[in-house]
Design an enzyme around this catalytic site. Structure first.
Site, PDB file in Angstrom:
ATOM      1  N   THR A 188      -6.879   6.651  10.278  1.00  0.00           N
ATOM      2  CA  THR A 188      -6.805   5.621   9.240  1.00  0.00           C
ATOM      3  C   THR A 188      -8.072   4.782   9.392  1.00  0.00           C
ATOM      4  OG1 THR A 188      -5.510   3.780   8.345  1.00  0.00           O
ATOM      5  CG2 THR A 188      -5.432   4.081  10.727  1.00  0.00           C
ATOM      6  N   THR A 189      -8.281   3.835   8.482  1.00  0.00           N
ATOM      7  CA  THR A 189      -9.471   2.989   8.574  1.00  0.00           C
ATOM      8  C   THR A 189      -9.492   2.324   9.945  1.00  0.00           C
ATOM      9  OG1 THR A 189      -9.066   2.556   6.246  1.00  0.00           O
ATOM     10  CG2 THR A 189     -10.768   1.242   7.304  1.00  0.00           C
ATOM     11  N   ASN A 209       0.850  -1.190   0.000  1.00  0.00           N
ATOM     12  CA  ASN A 209       0.000   0.000   0.000  1.00  0.00           C
ATOM     13  C   ASN A 209       0.895   1.252   0.000  1.00  0.00           C
ATOM     14  OD1 ASN A 209      -1.389   2.293   1.180  1.00  0.00           O
ATOM     15  ND2 ASN A 209      -3.061   0.922   1.685  1.00  0.00           N
ATOM     16  N   HIS A 220      -3.882  -4.455   7.821  1.00  0.00           N
ATOM     17  CA  HIS A 220      -4.033  -3.289   8.694  1.00  0.00           C
ATOM     18  C   HIS A 220      -3.158  -3.449   9.925  1.00  0.00           C
ATOM     19  CE1 HIS A 220      -5.545   0.409  10.283  1.00  0.00           C
ATOM     20  NE2 HIS A 220      -6.072   0.609   9.109  1.00  0.00           N
ATOM     21  N   GLY A 221      -2.156  -2.591   9.985  1.00  0.00           N
ATOM     22  CA  GLY A 221      -1.272  -2.565  11.147  1.00  0.00           C
ATOM     23  C   GLY A 221      -0.189  -3.626  11.140  1.00  0.00           C
ATOM     24  N   GLU A 233      -8.671   0.618  -2.967  1.00  0.00           N
ATOM     25  CA  GLU A 233      -9.503   0.650  -1.763  1.00  0.00           C
ATOM     26  C   GLU A 233     -10.393   1.862  -1.869  1.00  0.00           C
ATOM     27  OE1 GLU A 233      -7.295   0.841   1.857  1.00  0.00           O
ATOM     28  OE2 GLU A 233      -6.335  -1.080   1.496  1.00  0.00           O
ATOM     29  N   ARG A 236       3.446  18.660   2.352  1.00  0.00           N
ATOM     30  CA  ARG A 236       3.969  19.922   1.848  1.00  0.00           C
ATOM     31  C   ARG A 236       3.296  20.380   0.563  1.00  0.00           C
ATOM     32  NH1 ARG A 236       9.047  21.670   3.865  1.00  0.00           N
ATOM     33  NH2 ARG A 236       8.872  21.310   6.087  1.00  0.00           N
ATOM     34  N   ASP A 293      -0.157   4.481   0.038  1.00  0.00           N
ATOM     35  CA  ASP A 293      -0.842   5.705   0.494  1.00  0.00           C
ATOM     36  C   ASP A 293       0.103   6.677   1.203  1.00  0.00           C
ATOM     37  OD1 ASP A 293      -3.176   4.542  -0.346  1.00  0.00           O
ATOM     38  OD2 ASP A 293      -3.992   4.200   1.658  1.00  0.00           O
ATOM     39  N   HIS A 294       1.000   6.119   2.029  1.00  0.00           N
ATOM     40  CA  HIS A 294       1.788   7.030   2.871  1.00  0.00           C
ATOM     41  C   HIS A 294       2.966   7.675   2.150  1.00  0.00           C
ATOM     42  CE1 HIS A 294      -0.925   6.522   6.024  1.00  0.00           C
ATOM     43  NE2 HIS A 294      -0.742   5.218   6.098  1.00  0.00           N
ATOM     44  N   ARG A 349      -9.397   8.271  -0.922  1.00  0.00           N
ATOM     45  CA  ARG A 349     -10.392   8.674   0.082  1.00  0.00           C
ATOM     46  C   ARG A 349     -11.254   9.805  -0.453  1.00  0.00           C
ATOM     47  NH1 ARG A 349      -8.878   6.730   5.539  1.00  0.00           N
ATOM     48  NH2 ARG A 349     -10.641   7.979   6.191  1.00  0.00           N
ATOM     49  N   HIS A 353      -5.621   3.800  -1.586  1.00  0.00           N
ATOM     50  CA  HIS A 353      -6.954   4.132  -1.064  1.00  0.00           C
ATOM     51  C   HIS A 353      -7.271   5.556  -1.486  1.00  0.00           C
ATOM     52  CE1 HIS A 353      -9.709   4.379   2.775  1.00  0.00           C
ATOM     53  NE2 HIS A 353     -10.332   4.724   1.681  1.00  0.00           N
ATOM     54  N   GLY A 404       1.118  -1.407   4.349  1.00  0.00           N
ATOM     55  CA  GLY A 404       1.558  -0.095   3.909  1.00  0.00           C
ATOM     56  C   GLY A 404       2.441   0.627   4.903  1.00  0.00           C
ATOM     57  N   HIS A 405       1.860   1.030   6.038  1.00  0.00           N
ATOM     58  CA  HIS A 405       2.533   1.962   6.939  1.00  0.00           C
ATOM     59  C   HIS A 405       3.894   1.459   7.406  1.00  0.00           C
ATOM     60  CE1 HIS A 405       3.236   4.104  10.792  1.00  0.00           C
ATOM     61  NE2 HIS A 405       2.855   5.121  10.058  1.00  0.00           N
ATOM     62  N   GLU A 453     -11.080  -9.171   3.076  1.00  0.00           N
ATOM     63  CA  GLU A 453      -9.796  -8.822   3.685  1.00  0.00           C
ATOM     64  C   GLU A 453     -10.054  -8.752   5.184  1.00  0.00           C
ATOM     65  OE1 GLU A 453      -7.504  -5.493   2.150  1.00  0.00           O
ATOM     66  OE2 GLU A 453      -6.610  -5.209   4.142  1.00  0.00           O
ATOM     67  N   ARG A 473      -7.106  13.011   1.090  1.00  0.00           N
ATOM     68  CA  ARG A 473      -6.060  13.494   2.003  1.00  0.00           C
ATOM     69  C   ARG A 473      -4.663  12.987   1.620  1.00  0.00           C
ATOM     70  NH1 ARG A 473      -7.268  10.079   7.449  1.00  0.00           N
ATOM     71  NH2 ARG A 473      -9.274  11.072   7.259  1.00  0.00           N
ATOM     72  N   HIS A 474      -4.591  11.860   0.925  1.00  0.00           N
ATOM     73  CA  HIS A 474      -3.259  11.416   0.477  1.00  0.00           C
ATOM     74  C   HIS A 474      -3.266  11.099  -1.017  1.00  0.00           C
ATOM     75  CE1 HIS A 474      -5.145   7.675   1.643  1.00  0.00           C
ATOM     76  NE2 HIS A 474      -4.742   7.680   2.897  1.00  0.00           N
TER      77      HIS A 474
HETATM   78  N1  PXP Z   1      -6.031  -2.827   4.340  1.00  0.00           N
HETATM   79  C1  PXP Z   1      -6.946  -1.814   4.421  1.00  0.00           C
HETATM   80  C2  PXP Z   1      -8.355  -2.118   4.068  1.00  0.00           C
HETATM   81  C3  PXP Z   1      -6.541  -0.518   4.816  1.00  0.00           C
HETATM   82  O1  PXP Z   1      -7.466   0.457   4.868  1.00  0.00           O
HETATM   83  C4  PXP Z   1      -5.190  -0.285   5.090  1.00  0.00           C
HETATM   84  C5  PXP Z   1      -4.739   1.090   5.458  1.00  0.00           C
HETATM   85  O2  PXP Z   1      -4.897   1.939   4.392  1.00  0.00           O
HETATM   86  C6  PXP Z   1      -4.290  -1.362   4.985  1.00  0.00           C
HETATM   87  C7  PXP Z   1      -4.730  -2.622   4.633  1.00  0.00           C
HETATM   88  C8  PXP Z   1      -2.839  -1.190   5.250  1.00  0.00           C
HETATM   89  O3  PXP Z   1      -2.672  -0.892   6.586  1.00  0.00           O
HETATM   90  P1  PXP Z   1      -1.248  -0.415   7.108  1.00  0.00           P
HETATM   91  O4  PXP Z   1      -0.935   0.862   6.412  1.00  0.00           O
HETATM   92  O5  PXP Z   1      -1.444  -0.272   8.573  1.00  0.00           O
HETATM   93  O6  PXP Z   1      -0.281  -1.511   6.742  1.00  0.00           O
END
Ligand code: PXP
Length: 238
Positions: free
Chosen positions: A100-101, A7, A190-191, A70, A18, A9-10, A45, A43, A212-213, A150, A49-50
Protein backbone atom coordinates in the site's frame (compact mmCIF):
# COMPACT_ATOMS: atom_id res chain seq x y z
CA UNK A 1 -17.21 18.20 13.20
CA UNK A 2 -14.60 16.44 11.07
CA UNK A 3 -15.65 14.58 7.95
CA UNK A 4 -15.26 10.93 7.09
CA UNK A 5 -14.16 10.00 3.58
CA UNK A 6 -14.50 6.27 3.01
CA UNK A 7 -11.89 4.62 0.79
CA UNK A 8 -13.42 1.73 -1.16
CA UNK A 9 -10.21 0.37 -2.76
CA UNK A 10 -10.37 -2.87 -0.79
CA UNK A 11 -13.86 -3.70 -2.00
CA UNK A 12 -12.17 -3.76 -5.41
CA UNK A 13 -9.25 -5.77 -3.97
CA UNK A 14 -11.70 -8.51 -2.98
CA UNK A 15 -13.25 -8.48 -6.44
CA UNK A 16 -9.89 -8.58 -8.21
CA UNK A 17 -8.74 -11.51 -6.03
CA UNK A 18 -11.01 -13.66 -8.22
CA UNK A 19 -11.28 -11.37 -11.24
CA UNK A 20 -15.01 -11.55 -10.59
CA UNK A 21 -17.60 -8.81 -11.01
CA UNK A 22 -18.40 -8.68 -7.28
CA UNK A 23 -18.29 -7.16 -4.74
CA UNK A 24 -18.88 -3.95 -6.65
CA UNK A 25 -17.24 -0.80 -5.27
CA UNK A 26 -20.14 1.15 -6.75
CA UNK A 27 -22.60 -0.62 -4.44
CA UNK A 28 -20.18 -0.02 -1.56
CA UNK A 29 -20.06 3.70 -2.31
CA UNK A 30 -23.85 3.94 -2.21
CA UNK A 31 -24.04 2.08 1.12
CA UNK A 32 -21.19 4.16 2.59
CA UNK A 33 -22.92 7.41 1.63
CA UNK A 34 -26.24 6.23 3.07
CA UNK A 35 -24.40 5.39 6.31
CA UNK A 36 -23.01 8.92 6.59
CA UNK A 37 -19.79 9.11 4.56
CA UNK A 38 -18.92 12.67 3.57
CA UNK A 39 -16.89 11.52 0.62
CA UNK A 40 -15.84 8.45 -1.35
CA UNK A 41 -12.16 7.88 -2.04
CA UNK A 42 -10.59 5.60 -4.61
CA UNK A 43 -7.00 5.18 -5.72
CA UNK A 44 -6.60 4.40 -9.40
CA UNK A 45 -3.14 2.85 -9.39
CA UNK A 46 -0.98 2.68 -12.49
CA UNK A 47 -0.99 -1.14 -12.25
CA UNK A 48 -4.81 -1.22 -11.78
CA UNK A 49 -4.40 -3.78 -9.02
CA UNK A 50 -7.73 -2.93 -7.39
CA UNK A 51 -9.77 0.01 -8.67
CA UNK A 52 -10.38 -0.08 -12.44
CA UNK A 53 -11.08 2.76 -14.86
CA UNK A 54 -14.69 1.59 -15.09
CA UNK A 55 -15.07 2.05 -11.32
CA UNK A 56 -13.85 5.64 -11.39
CA UNK A 57 -16.18 6.55 -14.22
CA UNK A 58 -19.21 4.92 -12.60
CA UNK A 59 -18.33 6.42 -9.21
CA UNK A 60 -18.32 9.84 -10.87
CA UNK A 61 -21.89 9.19 -11.99
CA UNK A 62 -23.29 7.91 -8.69
CA UNK A 63 -21.37 9.61 -5.87
CA UNK A 64 -23.53 12.32 -4.37
CA UNK A 65 -21.25 13.54 -1.57
CA UNK A 66 -17.85 14.09 -3.14
CA UNK A 67 -15.49 11.95 -5.14
CA UNK A 68 -11.84 12.03 -4.11
CA UNK A 69 -9.41 10.54 -6.60
CA UNK A 70 -6.05 9.42 -5.27
CA UNK A 71 -3.45 9.16 -7.99
CA UNK A 72 0.20 9.34 -8.89
CA UNK A 73 1.64 12.39 -10.62
CA UNK A 74 1.65 11.03 -14.17
CA UNK A 75 0.32 12.53 -17.39
CA UNK A 76 -2.02 9.52 -17.83
CA UNK A 77 -3.60 10.13 -14.41
CA UNK A 78 -3.85 13.88 -14.92
CA UNK A 79 -5.69 13.18 -18.19
CA UNK A 80 -8.14 10.86 -16.43
CA UNK A 81 -8.71 13.37 -13.62
CA UNK A 82 -9.42 16.17 -16.10
CA UNK A 83 -11.95 13.94 -17.80
CA UNK A 84 -13.62 12.51 -14.66
CA UNK A 85 -13.53 15.80 -12.70
CA UNK A 86 -13.51 14.56 -9.08
CA UNK A 87 -14.22 17.08 -6.33
CA UNK A 88 -10.65 16.60 -5.08
CA UNK A 89 -7.46 14.97 -6.33
CA UNK A 90 -5.03 13.67 -3.73
CA UNK A 91 -1.57 13.21 -5.19
CA UNK A 92 0.28 10.26 -3.70
CA UNK A 93 3.64 8.60 -4.32
CA UNK A 94 3.34 5.23 -6.01
CA UNK A 95 5.74 2.33 -6.12
CA UNK A 96 4.83 -0.89 -7.91
CA UNK A 97 6.32 -3.21 -5.29
CA UNK A 98 4.54 -1.67 -2.30
CA UNK A 99 1.60 -3.40 -0.58
CA UNK A 100 0.00 0.00 0.00
CA UNK A 101 1.16 3.62 -0.10
CA UNK A 102 4.21 3.54 2.13
CA UNK A 103 4.70 7.17 3.01
CA UNK A 104 3.99 10.71 2.00
CA UNK A 105 5.36 12.41 -1.10
CA UNK A 106 8.81 13.85 -0.68
CA UNK A 107 8.33 17.36 -2.01
CA UNK A 108 12.06 18.06 -1.87
CA UNK A 109 12.31 15.51 -4.70
CA UNK A 110 8.96 16.20 -6.41
CA UNK A 111 10.01 19.81 -6.85
CA UNK A 112 7.95 20.31 -10.04
CA UNK A 113 4.69 19.26 -8.38
CA UNK A 114 3.39 22.82 -8.86
CA UNK A 115 2.92 22.11 -12.58
CA UNK A 116 0.56 19.19 -11.91
CA UNK A 117 -1.25 21.17 -9.23
CA UNK A 118 -1.69 24.06 -11.67
CA UNK A 119 -2.96 21.81 -14.49
CA UNK A 120 -5.69 20.43 -12.21
CA UNK A 121 -6.58 23.69 -10.47
CA UNK A 122 -6.81 25.58 -13.77
CA UNK A 123 -9.57 23.12 -14.64
CA UNK A 124 -11.39 23.69 -11.36
CA UNK A 125 -10.08 20.62 -9.49
CA UNK A 126 -8.66 21.31 -6.01
CA UNK A 127 -5.53 19.38 -5.06
CA UNK A 128 -4.37 17.78 -1.83
CA UNK A 129 -0.86 16.43 -1.29
CA UNK A 130 -0.32 13.30 0.82
CA UNK A 131 2.74 14.11 2.91
CA UNK A 132 4.48 13.07 6.10
CA UNK A 133 3.96 15.28 9.16
CA UNK A 134 7.19 17.21 8.63
CA UNK A 135 7.29 21.03 8.76
CA UNK A 136 9.47 21.22 5.63
CA UNK A 137 6.97 19.16 3.61
CA UNK A 138 4.07 21.32 4.75
CA UNK A 139 5.85 24.52 3.81
CA UNK A 140 6.72 23.06 0.40
CA UNK A 141 3.09 21.98 -0.14
CA UNK A 142 2.02 25.53 0.62
CA UNK A 143 4.65 27.02 -1.70
CA UNK A 144 3.59 24.64 -4.48
CA UNK A 145 0.05 26.01 -4.28
CA UNK A 146 -1.81 22.96 -2.93
CA UNK A 147 -5.31 23.59 -1.57
CA UNK A 148 -4.83 21.10 1.20
CA UNK A 149 -2.62 18.40 2.59
CA UNK A 150 -3.38 14.92 3.80
CA UNK A 151 -1.18 14.05 6.74
CA UNK A 152 0.22 10.53 6.59
CA UNK A 153 -0.85 8.90 9.86
CA UNK A 154 0.71 5.51 9.07
CA UNK A 155 3.77 5.79 11.32
CA UNK A 156 1.60 6.70 14.31
CA UNK A 157 -0.90 3.91 13.59
CA UNK A 158 1.80 1.28 13.17
CA UNK A 159 3.43 2.33 16.45
CA UNK A 160 0.10 1.30 18.03
CA UNK A 161 0.64 2.53 21.57
CA UNK A 162 4.34 1.73 21.87
CA UNK A 163 7.01 4.25 22.88
CA UNK A 164 7.21 5.72 19.37
CA UNK A 165 3.51 6.46 19.08
CA UNK A 166 3.53 9.52 21.37
CA UNK A 167 6.28 11.14 19.38
CA UNK A 168 4.58 10.24 16.09
CA UNK A 169 1.29 11.74 17.31
CA UNK A 170 3.01 14.96 18.46
CA UNK A 171 4.32 15.34 14.90
CA UNK A 172 0.80 15.00 13.52
CA UNK A 173 -0.50 17.66 15.93
CA UNK A 174 2.30 20.10 15.00
CA UNK A 175 1.81 19.41 11.31
CA UNK A 176 -1.95 20.03 11.49
CA UNK A 177 -1.44 23.31 13.36
CA UNK A 178 1.25 24.54 10.96
CA UNK A 179 -0.88 23.66 7.92
CA UNK A 180 -3.88 25.54 9.34
CA UNK A 181 -1.67 28.54 10.05
CA UNK A 182 -0.73 28.50 6.37
CA UNK A 183 -4.46 28.33 5.53
CA UNK A 184 -4.23 24.85 4.03
CA UNK A 185 -7.09 22.38 4.40
CA UNK A 186 -6.03 19.42 6.53
CA UNK A 187 -7.03 15.83 5.94
CA UNK A 188 -5.45 12.83 7.65
CA UNK A 189 -5.25 9.18 6.78
CA UNK A 190 -3.53 5.85 6.38
CA UNK A 191 -3.80 3.00 8.82
CA UNK A 192 -6.48 4.65 10.97
CA UNK A 193 -8.75 2.18 12.74
CA UNK A 194 -11.50 2.11 15.38
CA UNK A 195 -8.85 2.31 18.11
CA UNK A 196 -6.37 4.87 16.77
CA UNK A 197 -9.07 7.33 15.67
CA UNK A 198 -9.93 7.97 19.34
CA UNK A 199 -6.51 9.53 19.91
CA UNK A 200 -7.50 12.44 17.65
CA UNK A 201 -10.00 13.76 20.21
CA UNK A 202 -9.68 17.54 20.49
CA UNK A 203 -7.51 17.94 17.38
CA UNK A 204 -9.92 20.32 15.68
CA UNK A 205 -7.45 21.24 12.93
CA UNK A 206 -8.26 18.04 11.01
CA UNK A 207 -11.02 18.68 8.49
CA UNK A 208 -11.53 15.11 7.28
CA UNK A 209 -10.30 11.57 7.88
CA UNK A 210 -9.69 9.25 4.94
CA UNK A 211 -10.20 5.65 6.03
CA UNK A 212 -10.41 2.44 4.08
CA UNK A 213 -8.83 -0.80 5.22
CA UNK A 214 -10.19 -0.88 8.78
CA UNK A 215 -13.74 -0.06 7.65
CA UNK A 216 -13.78 -2.64 4.85
CA UNK A 217 -12.23 -5.24 7.19
CA UNK A 218 -14.92 -4.64 9.79
CA UNK A 219 -17.58 -4.65 7.10
CA UNK A 220 -16.69 -8.24 6.21
CA UNK A 221 -17.83 -9.23 9.71
CA UNK A 222 -20.56 -6.76 10.66
CA UNK A 223 -21.68 -5.28 7.33
CA UNK A 224 -20.63 -2.07 5.60
CA UNK A 225 -23.52 0.05 6.85
CA UNK A 226 -22.66 -0.72 10.48
CA UNK A 227 -18.91 -0.40 9.93
CA UNK A 228 -19.29 3.09 8.44
CA UNK A 229 -21.81 4.19 11.09
CA UNK A 230 -19.53 3.05 13.90
CA UNK A 231 -16.61 5.03 12.48
CA UNK A 232 -18.88 8.01 11.85
CA UNK A 233 -19.98 7.92 15.50
CA UNK A 234 -16.38 7.78 16.72
CA UNK A 235 -15.46 10.79 14.57
CA UNK A 236 -18.57 12.65 15.78
CA UNK A 237 -17.28 12.17 19.31
CA UNK A 238 -13.79 13.59 18.67
N1 PXP B 1 -4.93 8.13 2.38
C1 PXP B 1 -4.08 7.75 1.38
C2 PXP B 1 -3.33 8.81 0.66
C3 PXP B 1 -3.94 6.38 1.04
O1 PXP B 1 -3.11 6.05 0.04
C4 PXP B 1 -4.72 5.43 1.72
C5 PXP B 1 -4.62 3.99 1.33
O2 PXP B 1 -5.12 3.81 0.06
C6 PXP B 1 -5.58 5.88 2.73
C7 PXP B 1 -5.66 7.22 3.06
C8 PXP B 1 -6.44 4.94 3.49
O3 PXP B 1 -5.63 4.11 4.24
P1 PXP B 1 -6.26 2.84 4.96
O4 PXP B 1 -6.79 1.95 3.89
O5 PXP B 1 -5.11 2.27 5.71
O6 PXP B 1 -7.35 3.37 5.86
Amino acid sequence: MAGLAVNIDHIATLREARKANYPDPIAAAIIAELAGADGIVCHLREDRRHVQDRDVRLLRKIVQSKLILEMATTSEMVGIALDVRPELVTLVPENREEVTTEGGMDLTVHNNIGETIGALQNNGIPVSLFIDPEPEQIKLAHQAGANMIEIHTGVFCEANGNAKSRQAFAKIVDAAKLAKKLKLGVNAGHGLCYKTIKDFKGLSEIDEYSIGHSIVSRAVLVGLDRAVREMRDLINGL
